[in-house]
Design a protein around this motif. Structure first.
Motif, PDB file in Angstrom:
ATOM      1  N   PHE A 247       3.732  11.633 -12.615  1.00 49.01           N
ATOM      2  CA  PHE A 247       4.026  10.437 -11.928  1.00 49.01           C
ATOM      3  C   PHE A 247       2.599   9.958 -11.255  1.00 49.01           C
ATOM      4  O   PHE A 247       1.902  10.686 -10.843  1.00 49.01           O
ATOM      5  N   GLY A 248       2.550   8.550 -11.580  1.00 50.61           N
ATOM      6  CA  GLY A 248       0.960   8.120 -10.978  1.00 50.61           C
ATOM      7  C   GLY A 248       0.834   6.758 -11.104  1.00 50.61           C
ATOM      8  O   GLY A 248       1.816   6.016 -11.683  1.00 50.61           O
ATOM      9  N   ARG A 249      -0.138   6.139 -11.223  1.00 51.80           N
ATOM     10  CA  ARG A 249      -0.670   5.032 -11.534  1.00 51.80           C
ATOM     11  C   ARG A 249      -1.783   4.780 -12.476  1.00 51.80           C
ATOM     12  O   ARG A 249      -2.837   5.442 -12.397  1.00 51.80           O
ATOM     13  N   ASP A 250      -1.820   3.977 -13.526  1.00 49.55           N
ATOM     14  CA  ASP A 250      -3.036   3.651 -14.471  1.00 49.55           C
ATOM     15  C   ASP A 250      -4.216   3.113 -13.637  1.00 49.55           C
ATOM     16  O   ASP A 250      -4.044   2.603 -12.621  1.00 49.55           O
ATOM     17  N   PRO A 251      -5.356   3.863 -14.012  1.00 49.69           N
ATOM     18  CA  PRO A 251      -6.561   3.556 -13.163  1.00 49.69           C
ATOM     19  C   PRO A 251      -6.913   2.259 -13.280  1.00 49.69           C
ATOM     20  O   PRO A 251      -6.716   1.323 -14.296  1.00 49.69           O
ATOM     21  N   MET A 252      -7.482   1.688 -12.274  1.00 48.75           N
ATOM     22  CA  MET A 252      -8.250   0.462 -12.172  1.00 48.75           C
ATOM     23  C   MET A 252      -9.585   0.524 -12.839  1.00 48.75           C
ATOM     24  O   MET A 252     -10.276   1.497 -12.686  1.00 48.75           O
ATOM     25  N   GLU A 253      -9.919  -0.564 -13.658  1.00 48.15           N
ATOM     26  CA  GLU A 253     -11.289  -0.419 -13.942  1.00 48.15           C
ATOM     27  C   GLU A 253     -12.061  -1.711 -13.818  1.00 48.15           C
ATOM     28  O   GLU A 253     -11.152  -2.785 -13.870  1.00 48.15           O
ATOM     29  N   PRO A 254     -13.302  -1.551 -13.718  1.00 52.78           N
ATOM     30  CA  PRO A 254     -13.806  -2.754 -13.496  1.00 52.78           C
ATOM     31  C   PRO A 254     -14.008  -3.544 -14.870  1.00 52.78           C
ATOM     32  O   PRO A 254     -13.923  -3.100 -16.044  1.00 52.78           O
ATOM     33  N   GLY A 255     -13.810  -5.093 -14.743  1.00 53.91           N
ATOM     34  CA  GLY A 255     -13.688  -5.861 -16.112  1.00 53.91           C
ATOM     35  C   GLY A 255     -13.772  -7.424 -15.803  1.00 53.91           C
ATOM     36  O   GLY A 255     -14.317  -7.706 -14.510  1.00 53.91           O
ATOM     37  N   MET A 256     -13.302  -8.140 -16.544  1.00 51.75           N
ATOM     38  CA  MET A 256     -13.498  -9.637 -16.435  1.00 51.75           C
ATOM     39  C   MET A 256     -12.889  -9.935 -15.073  1.00 51.75           C
ATOM     40  O   MET A 256     -13.415 -10.992 -14.405  1.00 51.75           O
ATOM     41  N   VAL A 266     -14.328   1.099  -7.210  1.00 51.14           N
ATOM     42  CA  VAL A 266     -13.028   1.213  -7.696  1.00 51.14           C
ATOM     43  C   VAL A 266     -12.475   2.718  -7.353  1.00 51.14           C
ATOM     44  O   VAL A 266     -11.305   2.686  -6.748  1.00 51.14           O
ATOM     45  N   ASP A 267     -13.012   3.668  -7.752  1.00 48.07           N
ATOM     46  CA  ASP A 267     -12.643   5.057  -7.426  1.00 48.07           C
ATOM     47  C   ASP A 267     -12.402   5.596  -5.954  1.00 48.07           C
ATOM     48  O   ASP A 267     -11.818   6.189  -5.598  1.00 48.07           O
ATOM     49  N   LYS A 268     -13.216   4.755  -5.230  1.00 47.20           N
ATOM     50  CA  LYS A 268     -13.285   5.103  -3.918  1.00 47.20           C
ATOM     51  C   LYS A 268     -12.448   4.366  -3.024  1.00 47.20           C
ATOM     52  O   LYS A 268     -11.557   4.972  -2.035  1.00 47.20           O
ATOM     53  N   LEU A 269     -12.118   3.026  -3.517  1.00 47.29           N
ATOM     54  CA  LEU A 269     -11.549   2.226  -2.475  1.00 47.29           C
ATOM     55  C   LEU A 269      -9.918   2.220  -3.171  1.00 47.29           C
ATOM     56  O   LEU A 269      -9.095   1.717  -2.277  1.00 47.29           O
ATOM     57  N   TYR A 270      -9.835   2.195  -4.403  1.00 43.14           N
ATOM     58  CA  TYR A 270      -8.572   1.552  -4.952  1.00 43.14           C
ATOM     59  C   TYR A 270      -7.805   2.639  -5.827  1.00 43.14           C
ATOM     60  O   TYR A 270      -7.753   2.375  -6.912  1.00 43.14           O
ATOM     61  N   GLN A 271      -7.538   3.784  -5.137  1.00 42.83           N
ATOM     62  CA  GLN A 271      -6.700   4.869  -5.874  1.00 42.83           C
ATOM     63  C   GLN A 271      -5.444   5.390  -5.056  1.00 42.83           C
ATOM     64  O   GLN A 271      -5.627   5.254  -3.742  1.00 42.83           O
ATOM     65  N   PRO A 272      -4.517   5.630  -5.611  1.00 44.89           N
ATOM     66  CA  PRO A 272      -3.148   5.961  -5.180  1.00 44.89           C
ATOM     67  C   PRO A 272      -3.379   7.262  -4.167  1.00 44.89           C
ATOM     68  O   PRO A 272      -4.122   8.093  -4.556  1.00 44.89           O
TER      69      PRO A 272
END
Length: 858
Positions: A247-256, A266-272
């Motif tokens: 159970f979790g959330r797919d990771p955010m990745e830098p992109g367009m 992203v890893d520091k600020l936007y993780q569950p």
């Protein structure tokens, strides 16, 4: 003797305790059933004062149809699963959704919600609109500067490339993965999506090498009444053995969409932020911008330990012989500031209610939904898109909740390419199929969106256009922030505003809800009509022209693009009618009508068709995108069709239709162009469309990843997928099939105007303008009767459907009174009669009254 007495007393006490337990359990079960009934009867209203859920009784029908049985016959089934979420089974409750797919060792639910967005924050005006306002654009164009559009396009593209914010878009919420039978060999895998209950089922056989039976099924649904995703895994044999889930959330990745954000940020600020205790797990997450949400999971699986590992929760254990159930939910900060606590409370409450009661109330809601109306076509495959379209719409939208954007709540991408609101022909397409099918309340999320974003957008309108009124931009978020766009319009899409508010008047016409018109509909219409009237400028001949005006996807400005003119005309006309109904703004209504007289007619080319929006005659007949815009006066504007409009307009409509669509077996949008075919009465082309729709995702073929996959101009990989993916929650297929059998857009009710004549067509309790419910049928080209229930006591105008020279009568079924007779009625003669509120009338041939029509079962 004493011992026997003691034994007797003990037995009595034991029996009394057992009886007490049974009574408590029965009381609890009764309470659950009562709660289920109460939850089913309670319907959120949003901006609506009342839910328009009237249904015509089926007592007088001469075709017998079991509505739920018919819906069940259109269940989607396949003897396999898929690895791609785009072809997964979609389930939803109008706010939260999930796509379900996978084999037993990797069953997956991708979970989303309409109001969870990434980058949902203000965009500076200078980044969302062209660097010059409308007055400057006009000045330069008048001076002969032909490079204006190229300069604007170039600047917009540079801003887009350099921007660090990107566009706001809907974002996926969570992923739940269940692993069963990991040590087994599985076979006979099957999937079924039952539209009648909105329950997705994965079934399979699985034998371990040493002979143990681990077969079973997994059912899931998103409860409409309790706002939880419920998953039930039921073994057919001795049990599941070792079960594992994640159970979790797919990771955010830098992109367009976030070009200036690094992977480290992203890893520091936007993780569950994950939590787990006993049989409960949850996470809280802030997204870039103003949105935040929480997802919670509860389970009744005994013997399974939940552990937080980084940003995920893992569980593994031996569960025993019985079924196991999971309850998941998503709660956003739009729902409540206490979204984390509410998410936990919701799943724990669902667990206490239990699988059985949750399923009962869920099924009861859908049963009520499907009994509102039905259609029957001679070919079941051709009929399926009508039910599929309504299933998708009801799964993605409901009153009081945020409207789905260009992406459904069951999408699994954190950065979808089309995850925002885009005002083009897709605006109209997304709202199609909801009014005439008698599910008008599903329009409320769109009205709620327009109502919510008007004031945040107003300063941008004033700054760019310099006039009063409302012009909705090409692209925006549900919080009302205009978004960057690299296209030439730079959020200057004029026709989109008219398309956005046309349903405010339509809703009133279909329901007769004058309270809605007063509180919600007319203010929206008035706002856009005011903008349009102020935008029109007078030319040297005294005409009112649209300048600058441009075709949606062309980097060129011109005057009076057809789609813009069509939507301006429609909005001014509808706003004036609404003002009349309400008895307000007489001066404004008069001015709007005066403006309509001063807008020039559409310009025609030498071959008689309307001059297209690019202002030139394209070699080879134009493009599949162009054709739908140049049929706006037919498909949206309600100005002309095969039966309505001035002779000149009808001739031009026919010439335009024949040029663009008459010879093509397809159309890019598979919606508005098809509506044009129905309104032009093209039965031959309609038959082709009825064969096309079932092959598309909109028509129920979820083996296709996108509507365009069937299209010859798009390359599809061997696995049936492609990079370009659009899956909006539209009931456009339902609208098309309805319009083949019933139309009312020009003030009269016309039956079976465009369906093929062979076979048996029937429908029950569909809606028309004038606030009527209609039921009728056509048997091999002949209409035996029409049933009309008046909801508001309006005058009814029905096009005589029985043929040439027929004696027709209108009878009040309750009293038996003949309220209208027309002897020797001409074909297409309009039968006009007064109605009383809630009364049902039959329009019939005098020589074959309703009671003499043979009853058949379909």
């Amino acid at each position: 003797m004493v011992i026997q007495q003691k034994r007797c007393v003990l037995l009595c006490v034991t029996f009394a305790l057992a009886l007490s337990v049974i009574q408590v359990a029965a009381a609890k079960e009764s309470d659950n059933v009562s709660q289920a009934a109460a939850a089913c009867s309670k319907e959120e209203k949003g901006l609506l004062g009342a839910i328009p859920d009237e249904v015509m009784p089926d007592t007088h029908l001469r075709s017998r149809v079991d509505a739920l049985k018919r819906v069940r016959s259109h269940a989607f089934t396949r003897k396999r699963s898929v690895l791609d979420w785009r072809r997964a089974m979609p389930i939803g409750n109008g706010d939260m959704g999930a796509s379900v797919h996978g084999y037993p060792d990797n069953l997956t639910w991708h979970i989303g919600k309409n109001d969870v967005w990434w980058n949902n924050m203000p965009t500076p005006h200078e980044e969302a609109y062209p660097f010059m306002n409308v007055e400057e654009i006009r000045r330069r164009l008048r001076s002969g500067d032909k490079s204006v559009s190229k300069k604007i396009l170039s600047t917009l593209q540079k801003r887009w490339d350099a921007a660090g914010t990107g566009r706001a878009h809907m974002s996926s919420c969570a992923r739940f993965t269940l692993q069963l039978c990991r040590s087994a060999v599985f076979y006979r895998t099957g999937e079924k999506l039952d539209l009648a209950s909105a329950i997705a089922t994965s079934s399979f056989r699985a034998n371990e090498h040493y002979g143990g039976d681990m077969s079973g099924r997994v059912e899931s649904f998103v409860s409409r009444t309790d706002d939880v995703l419920v998953i039930r895994a039921t073994p057919h044999g001795s049990g599941w053995g070792i079960v594992r889930f994640e159970f979790g959330r797919d990771p955010m990745e830098p992109g367009m969409h976030t070009p200036k954000i690094t992977a480290e940020e992203v890893d520091k600020l936007y993780q569950p932020q994950m939590h787990a205790e006993k049989q409960l797990a949850w996470f809280d997450m802030d997204l870039r911008g103003e949105d935040a949400f929480s997802v919670a999971l509860a389970t009744d699986a005994e013997g399974v330990d939940l552990h937080v590992v980084g940003h995920d929760v893992f569980a593994r254990g031996r569960t025993g012989a019985g079924p196991i159930t999971f309850y998941l939910t998503v709660v956003s900060n739009n729902d409540t500031a206490e979204h984390s606590a509410e998410a936990r409370r919701r799943v724990q409450r669902a667990k206490s209610i239990g699988w059985k009661a949750l399923r009962e109330r869920h099924e009861a809601w859908w049963a009520k939904f499907w009994q509102r109306s039905w259609v029957a076509l001679p070919n079941a495959v051709r009929e399926r898109p009508w039910y599929w379209g309504l299933y998708r719409a009801a799964s993605a939208r409901r009153p009081g909740k945020v409207c789905p954007p260009y992406t459904p709540p069951w999408q699994a991408s954190n950065a979808p390419g089309w995850g925002m609101f885009i005002l083009t022909y897709e605006t109209t397409r997304a709202e199609m199929g909801l009014l005439a099918t008698n599910h008008a309340e599903t329009m409320e999320p769109w009205f709620g969106l327009l109502n919510r974003v008007r004031e945040p957008l107003r300063p941008h309108v004033r700054r760019h256009y310099g006039i009063e009124g409302m012009a909705y931009p090409h692209s925006f978020s549900w919080r009302g922030y205009p978004l960057q766009t690299p296209t030439c319009d730079g959020n200057q899409i004029l026709a989109g505003s008219g398309e956005s508010v046309k349903y405010a008047w339509d809703y009133y016409e279909f329901t007769g809800d004058i309270d809605f018109l007063r509180r919600v509909g007319y203010p929206m219409l008035k706002d856009v009509a005011t903008f349009y009237r102020n935008y029109l400028i007078e030319d040297e001949k005294g005409n009112l022209i649209v300048f600058p005006s441009h075709y949606l996807e062309a980097a060129v400005y011109r005057t009076n693009c057809l789609a813009d003119v069509s939507m301006i005309r429609l909005t001014l006309k509808d706003a004036a009618k609404a003002a009349d109904v309400l008895g307000v703004d007489a001066d404004l209504a008069a001015d709007w009508r005066d403006a309509l007289k001063r807008i020039p007619d559409y310009e025609a080319l030498p071959d008689g068709r309307w001059k297209n929006s690019l202002g030139a005659q394209l070699a080879g007949g134009g493009t599949v995108i162009l054709d739908l815009h140049d049929l706006y006066p037919v498909s949206i504007g309600e100005e002309a069709d095969a039966w309505h409009g001035t002779p000149a307009m009808r001739q031009q409509a026919r010439a335009t239709y024949e040029h663009y669509l008459g010879h093509q077996p397809y159309a890019w949008d598979i919606s508005l162009s098809f509506i044009a075919a129905a309104r032009m009465g093209d039965r031959e082309y309609a038959a082709k469309i009825l064969d096309i729709y079932p092959k598309t995702r909109d028509g129920g073929n979820i083996n296709q990843s996108d509507n365009a996959s069937y299209h010859r101009e798009f390359a599809v990989d061997a696995d049936g997928t492609q990079g370009f993916d659009v899956d909006i929650t539209s009931a456009c297929a339902s609208e098309f099939i309805t319009e083949l059998m019933l139309q009312s857009h020009c003030g009269d009710i016309r039956l079976f105007p465009a369906n093929p004549l062979e076979g048996h067509y029937a429908f029950h309790s569909l809606r028309t303008r004038g606030a009527f419910l209609i039921s009728s049928e056509m048997r091999d080209g002949k209409v035996p009767y029409v049933l009309i229930q008046s909801l508001r006591g309006n005058t009814c105008n029905l096009v005589q459907p029985f043929g040439e020279g027929v004696d027709v009568q209108v009878r009040d079924l309750a009293s038996g009174k003949i309220v209208k007779q027309v002897d020797g009625a001409d074909a297409d003669e309009i039968i006009t009669f007064d109605t009383a509120d809630k009364r049902i009338y039959v329009i019939e041939r005098k020589d074959v009254p309703l009671e003499k029509v043979p009853v058949i079962t379909l």
